[in-house]
Design a protein around this motif. Structure first.
Motif, mmCIF file in Angstrom:
data_model
loop_
_atom_site.group_PDB
_atom_site.id
_atom_site.type_symbol
_atom_site.label_atom_id
_atom_site.label_comp_id
_atom_site.label_asym_id
_atom_site.label_seq_id
_atom_site.Cartn_x
_atom_site.Cartn_y
_atom_site.Cartn_z
ATOM 1 N N PHE A 104 51.713 19.767 47.583
ATOM 2 C CA PHE A 104 51.201 20.494 46.470
ATOM 3 C C PHE A 104 50.003 20.230 46.049
ATOM 4 O O PHE A 104 49.406 19.171 46.592
ATOM 5 N N SER A 105 49.264 21.073 45.401
ATOM 6 C CA SER A 105 47.710 20.684 44.763
ATOM 7 C C SER A 105 48.031 20.287 43.465
ATOM 8 O O SER A 105 48.796 20.743 42.786
ATOM 9 N N GLU A 106 46.896 19.710 42.706
ATOM 10 C CA GLU A 106 46.602 19.108 41.601
ATOM 11 C C GLU A 106 45.233 19.523 40.835
ATOM 12 O O GLU A 106 44.349 19.359 41.874
ATOM 13 N N TYR A 107 44.964 19.552 39.899
ATOM 14 C CA TYR A 107 43.547 19.933 39.401
ATOM 15 C C TYR A 107 43.113 18.552 38.643
ATOM 16 O O TYR A 107 44.038 18.085 37.820
ATOM 17 N N HIS A 108 41.986 17.998 39.253
ATOM 18 C CA HIS A 108 41.470 16.722 38.556
ATOM 19 C C HIS A 108 40.131 17.099 37.813
ATOM 20 O O HIS A 108 39.228 17.933 38.215
ATOM 21 N N VAL A 109 39.685 16.132 36.797
ATOM 22 C CA VAL A 109 38.440 16.121 36.394
ATOM 23 C C VAL A 109 38.024 14.573 36.254
ATOM 24 O O VAL A 109 39.245 13.628 36.196
ATOM 25 N N ASP A 110 36.809 14.450 36.200
ATOM 26 C CA ASP A 110 36.409 12.942 35.956
ATOM 27 C C ASP A 110 36.401 12.476 34.654
ATOM 28 O O ASP A 110 36.249 11.328 34.309
ATOM 29 N N ASP A 111 36.347 13.390 33.721
ATOM 30 C CA ASP A 111 36.544 13.101 32.125
ATOM 31 C C ASP A 111 37.699 12.237 31.852
ATOM 32 O O ASP A 111 38.779 12.390 32.212
ATOM 33 N N PRO A 112 37.526 11.250 30.721
ATOM 34 C CA PRO A 112 38.877 10.673 30.228
ATOM 35 C C PRO A 112 39.637 11.772 29.313
ATOM 36 O O PRO A 112 39.015 12.788 28.994
ATOM 37 N N PRO A 113 40.884 11.337 29.173
ATOM 38 C CA PRO A 113 41.709 12.070 28.658
ATOM 39 C C PRO A 113 41.310 12.694 26.998
ATOM 40 O O PRO A 113 41.403 14.072 26.781
ATOM 41 N N ARG A 114 40.477 11.738 26.304
ATOM 42 C CA ARG A 114 40.161 12.263 25.049
ATOM 43 C C ARG A 114 39.374 13.368 25.019
ATOM 44 O O ARG A 114 39.463 14.453 24.234
ATOM 45 N N LEU A 115 38.369 13.426 26.165
ATOM 46 C CA LEU A 115 37.496 14.630 26.012
ATOM 47 C C LEU A 115 38.330 15.681 26.769
ATOM 48 O O LEU A 115 37.850 16.853 26.246
ATOM 49 N N VAL A 116 39.049 15.538 27.631
ATOM 50 C CA VAL A 116 39.903 16.841 28.005
ATOM 51 C C VAL A 116 40.663 17.522 26.922
ATOM 52 O O VAL A 116 40.737 18.442 26.548
ATOM 53 N N LEU A 117 41.357 16.519 26.168
ATOM 54 C CA LEU A 117 42.032 17.153 24.894
ATOM 55 C C LEU A 117 41.086 17.721 23.678
ATOM 56 O O LEU A 117 41.521 18.778 23.253
ATOM 57 N N ASP A 118 39.913 17.243 23.647
ATOM 58 C CA ASP A 118 39.002 17.846 22.711
ATOM 59 C C ASP A 118 38.555 19.167 23.345
ATOM 60 O O ASP A 118 38.352 20.177 22.471
ATOM 61 N N LYS A 119 38.162 19.557 24.436
ATOM 62 C CA LYS A 119 37.769 20.488 25.081
ATOM 63 C C LYS A 119 39.052 21.785 25.036
ATOM 64 O O LYS A 119 38.746 22.877 24.727
ATOM 65 N N LEU A 120 40.166 21.160 25.141
ATOM 66 C CA LEU A 120 41.340 22.069 25.008
ATOM 67 C C LEU A 120 41.521 22.509 23.641
ATOM 68 O O LEU A 120 42.050 23.631 23.223
#
Length: 86
Positions: free
Chosen positions: A44-60
């Protein structure tokens, strides 16, 4: 898709962050700057970003998602987010 799971390893709070599976909304994954990867040995495949979780949560949050729950599973931190249907 009104739900998103975000996860990271406890020792990797600064990234990378897992932001979706192979069935995740490609528009949201593109907005996050995520790359789709298949790890050796997985079927299976997954999506990854280099950002820390806090920045991802802020963007969402900026696009209408909010955290429903957060938990630790072994050495993994997991957040479940939801966006109300428009």
């Amino acid at each position: 898709m009104p739900y998103v799971f975000v996860s990271t390893q406890i020792r990797l709070e600064t990234g990378p962050t897992n932001v979706g599976d192979e069935f995740s909304d490609p528009v949201i994954m593109n907005y996050l700057g995520a790359r789709k990867k298949t790890m050796l040995g997985n079927n299976f495949s997954e999506y990854h970003v280099d950002d820390p979780p806090r920045l991802v949560l802020d963007k969402l949050e900026k696009i209408g998602f909010r955290v429903l729950s957060m938990t630790g599973v072994g050495q993994t931190l997991v957040w479940c987010l939801h966006k109300e249907a428009e």
